[in-house]
Design an enzyme around this catalytic site. Structure first.
Site, PDB file in Angstrom:
ATOM      1  N   GLY A   1       0.784  -1.234   0.000  1.00 40.41           N
ATOM      2  CA  GLY A   1       0.000   0.000   0.000  1.00 40.41           C
ATOM      3  C   GLY A   1       0.812   1.277   0.000  1.00 40.41           C
TER       4      GLY A   1
ATOM      5  N   MET B   1      -4.324  -7.160  -6.903  1.00 41.11           N
ATOM      6  CA  MET B   1      -3.772  -8.254  -7.705  1.00 41.11           C
ATOM      7  C   MET B   1      -4.828  -9.161  -8.339  1.00 41.11           C
ATOM      8  SD  MET B   1      -0.736  -7.423  -7.717  1.00 41.11           S
ATOM      9  CE  MET B   1       0.070  -8.823  -8.507  1.00 41.11           C
ATOM     10  N   ARG B   2      -6.071  -8.732  -8.334  1.00 41.00           N
ATOM     11  CA  ARG B   2      -7.110  -9.536  -8.988  1.00 41.00           C
ATOM     12  C   ARG B   2      -7.531  -8.879 -10.286  1.00 41.00           C
ATOM     13  NH1 ARG B   2     -10.118 -13.111  -5.886  1.00 41.00           N
ATOM     14  NH2 ARG B   2     -11.914 -12.807  -7.238  1.00 41.00           N
TER      15      ARG B   2
ATOM     16  N   ASN C   1      -5.696   3.003 -12.652  1.00 41.30           N
ATOM     17  CA  ASN C   1      -4.687   2.038 -12.196  1.00 41.30           C
ATOM     18  C   ASN C   1      -3.309   2.661 -12.356  1.00 41.30           C
ATOM     19  OD1 ASN C   1      -3.629  -0.504 -11.351  1.00 41.30           O
ATOM     20  ND2 ASN C   1      -3.169  -1.007 -13.491  1.00 41.30           N
TER      21      ASN C   1
ATOM     22  N   HIS D   1       0.721   1.449 -13.030  1.00 35.42           N
ATOM     23  CA  HIS D   1       1.498   0.291 -13.466  1.00 35.42           C
ATOM     24  C   HIS D   1       2.965   0.705 -13.605  1.00 35.42           C
ATOM     25  CE1 HIS D   1       2.087  -3.654 -15.255  1.00 35.42           C
ATOM     26  NE2 HIS D   1       2.857  -3.080 -16.157  1.00 35.42           N
TER      27      HIS D   1
ATOM     28  N   ASP E   1      -4.081  -3.731 -18.298  1.00 41.65           N
ATOM     29  CA  ASP E   1      -3.177  -2.576 -18.437  1.00 41.65           C
ATOM     30  C   ASP E   1      -3.250  -1.941 -19.832  1.00 41.65           C
ATOM     31  OD1 ASP E   1      -2.280  -3.077 -15.803  1.00 41.65           O
ATOM     32  OD2 ASP E   1      -0.798  -4.510 -16.525  1.00 41.65           O
TER      33      ASP E   1
HETATM   34  C1  GRF Z   1       3.086  -0.853  -7.636  1.00 42.78           C
HETATM   35  O1  GRF Z   1       4.327  -0.993  -8.243  1.00 42.78           O
HETATM   36  C2  GRF Z   1       2.009  -0.686  -8.679  1.00 42.78           C
HETATM   37  O2  GRF Z   1       2.437   0.001  -9.806  1.00 42.78           O
HETATM   38  C3  GRF Z   1       1.676  -2.117  -9.034  1.00 42.78           C
HETATM   39  O3  GRF Z   1       1.745  -2.810  -7.815  1.00 42.78           O
HETATM   40  C4  GRF Z   1       2.637  -2.138  -6.941  1.00 42.78           C
HETATM   41  C5  GRF Z   1       1.874  -1.845  -5.683  1.00 42.78           C
HETATM   42  O4  GRF Z   1       2.702  -1.280  -4.698  1.00 42.78           O
HETATM   43  N1  GRF Z   1       0.411  -2.193  -9.709  1.00 42.78           N
HETATM   44  P1  GRF Z   1       2.080  -0.650  -3.399  1.00 42.78           P
HETATM   45  O5  GRF Z   1       1.194  -1.710  -2.748  1.00 42.78           O
HETATM   46  O6  GRF Z   1       1.304   0.568  -3.797  1.00 42.78           O
HETATM   47  O7  GRF Z   1       3.254  -0.324  -2.530  1.00 42.78           O
END
Ligand code: GRF
Length: 207
Positions: A16, A94-95, A111, A113, A149
């Site tokens: 997070g 992650m889903r 989102n 990425h 994405d």
């Molecule tokens: C980040 O690198 C984001 O771009 C990817 O997952 C990671 C999440 O990191 N989708 P966090 O939980 O915000 O530290």
């Protein structure tokens, strides 16, 4: 201004840190958005702790308690709707989301990425970037569509790849850019300054 700030829901599965950057931005007096709920599919996600520490509702929605993706996503939609978010932000969620979720917040779902999309979508983008041998990678904040994405790009920032880079080192430098871009994208959205024309997103100047 807190009453008329944009209501933001954040979905996160892990540590997070992007949520942390968003929460920090929301503390700014002039920031036009606030986080009203954080939902996670992992009970142990540090993101939930961060939300609680900031006084934000933190909800664990257990995938095991719902039969399949459709059922989970129905529960997710119902949970989010209780908070009436004007914007839903994926931050390390992650889903894969079903089309029902995407269409429920169509044009209001973002989102982040850690690559310069459309390069290296999906899992392990830093590993993909190193394996490919690119000299520049970076971070992207984009609208979410039904693909992985693939939605229209809002903001990007490039990060040089170093000859001795590891996944962790590259990830750490890209993360700095993610933390800068995500709150900025939310601000632009909240100010009504993002105009989507096909795949292109234009940022309206303030008057
Ligand atoms: C980040 O690198 C984001 O771009 C990817 O997952 C990671 C999440 O990191 N989708 P966090 O939980 O915000 O530290």
């Amino acid at each position: 201004m807190s009453g008329d700030r944009l209501r933001v829901a954040v979905l996160a599965s892990g540590r997070g840190s992007n949520l942390g950057a968003i929460l920090e931005a929301c503390q700014g007096e002039d920031f036009p958005a606030r986080v009203v709920v954080v939902v996670s599919d992992r009970e142990s996600a540090a993101a939930l702790e961060r939300a609680r520490a900031a006084g934000v509702d933190a909800i664990f929605l257990d995938p095991k308690a719902h039969g399949d993706r459709a059922a989970y996503d129905r529960a997710l939609i119902a949970t989010l709707e209780r908070y009436r978010p004007g914007l839903v932000c994926l931050a390390g969620f992650m889903r894969l989301l079903s089309p029902a979720v995407v269409s429920a917040w169509s044009g209001r779902l973002l989102n982040v990425h850690p690559s310069l999309l459309p390069a290296f979508p999906g899992l392990h983008p830093h590993r993909q970037a190193l394996a490919y041998g690119v000299k520049v990678s970076g971070a992207t904040v984009h609208f979410v569509d039904d693909g992985v994405d693939t939605g229209p790009v809002i903001l990007q920032a490039g990060v040089a790849v170093r000859p001795d880079d590891t996944e962790d080192a590259l990830s750490a430098r890209i993360l700095v850019e993610e933390h800068r871009l995500y709150p900025e994208a939310i601000r632009l959205f909240a100010e009504g300054r993002l105009v989507v024309e096909g795949r292109r997103v234009f940022v309206k100047e303030t008057t």
